[in-house]
Scaffold this motif. Structure first.
Motif, short mmCIF file in Angstrom:
data_model
loop_
_atom_site.label_atom_id
_atom_site.label_comp_id
_atom_site.label_asym_id
_atom_site.label_seq_id
_atom_site.Cartn_x
_atom_site.Cartn_y
_atom_site.Cartn_z
N THR A 317 0.83 -1.21 0.00
CA THR A 317 0.00 0.00 0.00
C THR A 317 0.86 1.26 0.00
OG1 THR A 317 -1.73 -1.18 1.23
CG2 THR A 317 -1.83 1.23 1.24
N CYS A 318 1.92 1.25 0.81
CA CYS A 318 2.79 2.42 0.94
C CYS A 318 3.57 2.71 -0.34
CB CYS A 318 3.76 2.23 2.10
SG CYS A 318 2.98 2.29 3.71
N VAL A 319 3.84 1.69 -1.13
CA VAL A 319 4.54 1.90 -2.40
C VAL A 319 3.55 2.25 -3.51
CG1 VAL A 319 5.95 0.78 -4.18
CG2 VAL A 319 6.45 0.38 -1.76
N ALA A 320 2.37 1.61 -3.51
CA ALA A 320 1.41 1.81 -4.60
C ALA A 320 0.83 3.21 -4.61
CB ALA A 320 0.29 0.78 -4.50
N ALA A 321 0.47 3.75 -3.44
CA ALA A 321 -0.20 5.05 -3.40
C ALA A 321 0.67 6.18 -3.97
CB ALA A 321 -0.65 5.37 -1.97
N PRO A 322 1.90 6.37 -3.47
CA PRO A 322 2.72 7.44 -4.07
C PRO A 322 3.14 7.13 -5.50
CG PRO A 322 3.97 6.25 -2.39
CD PRO A 322 2.56 5.79 -2.28
N GLY A 323 3.27 5.83 -5.83
CA GLY A 323 3.59 5.46 -7.21
C GLY A 323 2.50 5.87 -8.18
N LEU A 324 1.25 5.69 -7.77
CA LEU A 324 0.13 6.10 -8.61
C LEU A 324 0.05 7.62 -8.76
CD1 LEU A 324 -2.67 3.62 -7.47
CD2 LEU A 324 -1.95 4.02 -9.84
N ILE A 325 0.21 8.33 -7.65
CA ILE A 325 0.09 9.79 -7.74
C ILE A 325 1.22 10.37 -8.59
CG2 ILE A 325 1.40 10.36 -5.64
CD1 ILE A 325 -0.65 12.52 -5.07
N ASP A 326 2.41 9.80 -8.51
CA ASP A 326 3.54 10.28 -9.30
C ASP A 326 3.30 9.99 -10.78
OD1 ASP A 326 6.32 11.26 -9.68
OD2 ASP A 326 6.68 9.18 -10.26
N THR A 327 2.86 8.78 -11.10
CA THR A 327 2.65 8.40 -12.50
C THR A 327 1.50 9.18 -13.11
OG1 THR A 327 3.43 6.17 -11.98
CG2 THR A 327 2.26 6.45 -14.05
N ILE A 328 0.39 9.30 -12.39
CA ILE A 328 -0.77 10.03 -12.91
C ILE A 328 -0.42 11.51 -13.10
CG2 ILE A 328 -3.06 10.89 -12.26
CD1 ILE A 328 -3.59 8.10 -11.05
N GLY A 329 0.25 12.11 -12.12
CA GLY A 329 0.62 13.51 -12.23
C GLY A 329 1.54 13.77 -13.41
N THR A 330 2.51 12.88 -13.62
CA THR A 330 3.45 13.04 -14.73
C THR A 330 2.74 12.92 -16.07
OG1 THR A 330 5.26 12.17 -13.38
CG2 THR A 330 5.55 12.14 -15.77
N ARG A 331 1.88 11.92 -16.20
CA ARG A 331 1.20 11.69 -17.48
C ARG A 331 0.16 12.76 -17.78
NH1 ARG A 331 0.32 5.21 -18.53
NH2 ARG A 331 2.52 4.63 -18.36
N ALA A 332 -0.38 13.39 -16.76
CA ALA A 332 -1.41 14.40 -16.98
C ALA A 332 -0.84 15.69 -17.54
CB ALA A 332 -2.16 14.68 -15.69
N GLY A 333 0.46 15.92 -17.39
CA GLY A 333 1.09 17.11 -17.94
C GLY A 333 0.52 18.39 -17.37
N ALA A 334 0.02 19.26 -18.23
CA ALA A 334 -0.50 20.55 -17.79
C ALA A 334 -1.74 20.40 -16.93
CB ALA A 334 -0.83 21.42 -19.01
N ALA A 335 -2.40 19.25 -17.02
CA ALA A 335 -3.60 19.00 -16.21
C ALA A 335 -3.25 18.28 -14.91
CB ALA A 335 -4.62 18.19 -17.01
N ARG A 336 -2.03 18.45 -14.44
CA ARG A 336 -1.57 17.73 -13.25
C ARG A 336 -2.46 18.01 -12.03
NH1 ARG A 336 3.19 15.50 -11.14
NH2 ARG A 336 3.34 15.67 -8.89
N ALA A 337 -2.77 19.29 -11.79
CA ALA A 337 -3.54 19.63 -10.58
C ALA A 337 -4.91 18.95 -10.55
CB ALA A 337 -3.67 21.14 -10.45
N PRO A 338 -5.74 19.07 -11.60
CA PRO A 338 -7.01 18.35 -11.54
C PRO A 338 -6.84 16.83 -11.52
CG PRO A 338 -6.73 19.44 -13.67
CD PRO A 338 -5.67 19.96 -12.76
N ALA A 339 -5.79 16.32 -12.16
CA ALA A 339 -5.57 14.88 -12.15
C ALA A 339 -5.24 14.38 -10.75
CB ALA A 339 -4.43 14.52 -13.10
N VAL A 340 -4.43 15.12 -10.00
CA VAL A 340 -4.08 14.72 -8.63
C VAL A 340 -5.31 14.83 -7.72
CG1 VAL A 340 -2.70 15.35 -6.62
CG2 VAL A 340 -1.64 15.23 -8.88
#
Length: 388
Positions: A317-340
């Motif tokens: 759980t501790c690895v998956a949660a920050p891993g997801l937020i990092d990957t989603i934020g990176t892939r969202a690009g300019a839409a990082r804030a709403p994606a997070v």
């Protein structure tokens, strides 16, 4: 000298926040915020006895806090763009001091449910504004440390929140947990007021632009599978601990405490883990949680074995949660804030559904719940690994 010959002064760079006091304040409030979600779990039996209802019927007291919390992410994250990060955090935490204390006055389940929704909604103002504050005001080379410290506060509350609630309830009754929480949030508001830099002038983009950006993100090719995997992370984690409570598992105090060393150790492995691509890292972490949960259901382990398997589940759980937020934020690009913000809302929506699943599947044995949760985590692992 003509006006045109006067040298132009470059705009001053944004002032960096004092690192030590900023991280200490944000991590402390993060611990308090999510501690109110997990702290309700060990109180279910005592609250049920006081109101003469079945403990399983009160799992909604865990769930509705999470739903309010998730809604707060969606509402207040974009609002902080316009109103200012510090203003939104201070207002949310100060309001939570009141809503938390009010939960202690609830005379019956109906009133408690309404107050728990309100409590979750008010503290939901804190996390998205805090993450944005780190991105904007903390020195770039120290941002990863700040985010890791704040994430550790959120995750360690899974243990410390339950331990605090169990200890206070045993001595002073279940209402004391919320009275103490109200006082702690009042102190936390003062801590934030001292620690955070003042906001600049009000302005920023319209919140509606961020709200509109969230819906297309759910169907974006590189994000769709990741968003589907998000609810399994905390949903399964909260469901498992709720199931332990409802089935009357012995040694719960020690079992809760056993996960804390893992939570504190994982951040030190962040640099090594970051070498693994995000989707693969999340997939492996969820697979570890799935394996640990499945073994709990299949082996019916004793206290020591259960503690070791819970440590594996916690590590995943501790690895998956920050891993997801990092990957989603990176892939969202300019839409990082709403994606997070969307990620966080889905994360805690899953955490809200977990207690309901536990209430439906927890009878005399934990096995049925554990096997269903293992299947959900396995599905989440496959979705994350396939999100290339």
């Amino acid at each position: 000298m003509t006006t045109s010959s006067v040298p132009l002064r470059a705009p001053a760079p944004p002032e960096h926040a004092p690192f030590g006091r900023t991280v200490a304040a944000l991590a402390t409030v993060a611990l308090l915020a999510t501690g109110q979600l997990y702290g309700m779990i060990p109180l279910l039996g005592r609250v049920a006895a006081g109101w003469h209802v079945a403990p399983a019927s009160l799992t909604w007291l865990v769930s509705v806090y999470g739903f309010g919390y998730a809604a707060g992410f969606l509402i207040f994250g974009p609002l902080s763009d316009r109103l200012g990060r510090r203003r939104v955090m201070l207002a949310g935490v100060a309001a939570t001091a009141v809503t938390t204390a009010l939960v202690a006055t609830a005379p019956a389940p109906g009133a408690a449910l309404a107050l728990r929704v309100l409590q979750g909604l008010t503290i939901g103002a804190f996390p998205p504004a805090a993450m944005a504050y780190i991105a904007e005001r903390v020195e770039p080379r120290r941002r990863l440390v700040a985010v890791t410290a704040m994430t550790t506060g959120f995750l360690s509350s899974a243990v410390l929140g339950q331990l605090a609630a169990q200890g206070l309830a045993a001595v002073l009754g279940w209402r004391s947990f919320f009275l103490a929480g109200g006082a702690a949030f009042a102190a936390a508001a003062l801590l934030l007021r001292w620690a955070l830099l003042p906001d600049g002038p009000s302005g920023g983009t319209s919140p509606w632009a961020a709200y509109r950006a969230m819906i297309p993100l759910l169907g974006a090719p590189g994000l769709r599978r990741l968003f589907l995997a998000v609810p399994t992370v905390l949903g399964s984690f909260v469901a498992l601990y709720t199931g332990l409570q409802l089935t009357g598992t012995s040694g719960l105090l020690g079992l809760r405490a056993s996960a804390l060393p893992v939570i504190l150790a994982v951040p030190f492995a962040t640099a090594r883990l970051a070498r693994i691509p995000g989707p693969a890292r999340v997939g492996l972490a969820l697979a570890l949680s799935a394996a640990g949960t499945a073994l709990i259901g299949l082996l019916h382990p004793g206290t020591l074995g259960l503690a070791l398997l819970l440590m594996a589940v916690t590590a995943g759980t501790c690895v998956a949660a920050p891993g997801l937020i990092d990957t989603i934020g990176t892939r969202a690009g300019a839409a990082r804030a709403p994606a997070v913000s969307l990620f966080s809302a889905l994360l805690f929506a899953g955490a809200s559904l977990g207690p309901q699943l536990a209430g439906a599947l927890s009878g005399s044995s934990l096995a049925p719940l554990a096997l269903v949760l293992a299947a959900l985590l396995g599905g989440g692992a496959l979705l994350a690994a396939a999100a290339r």
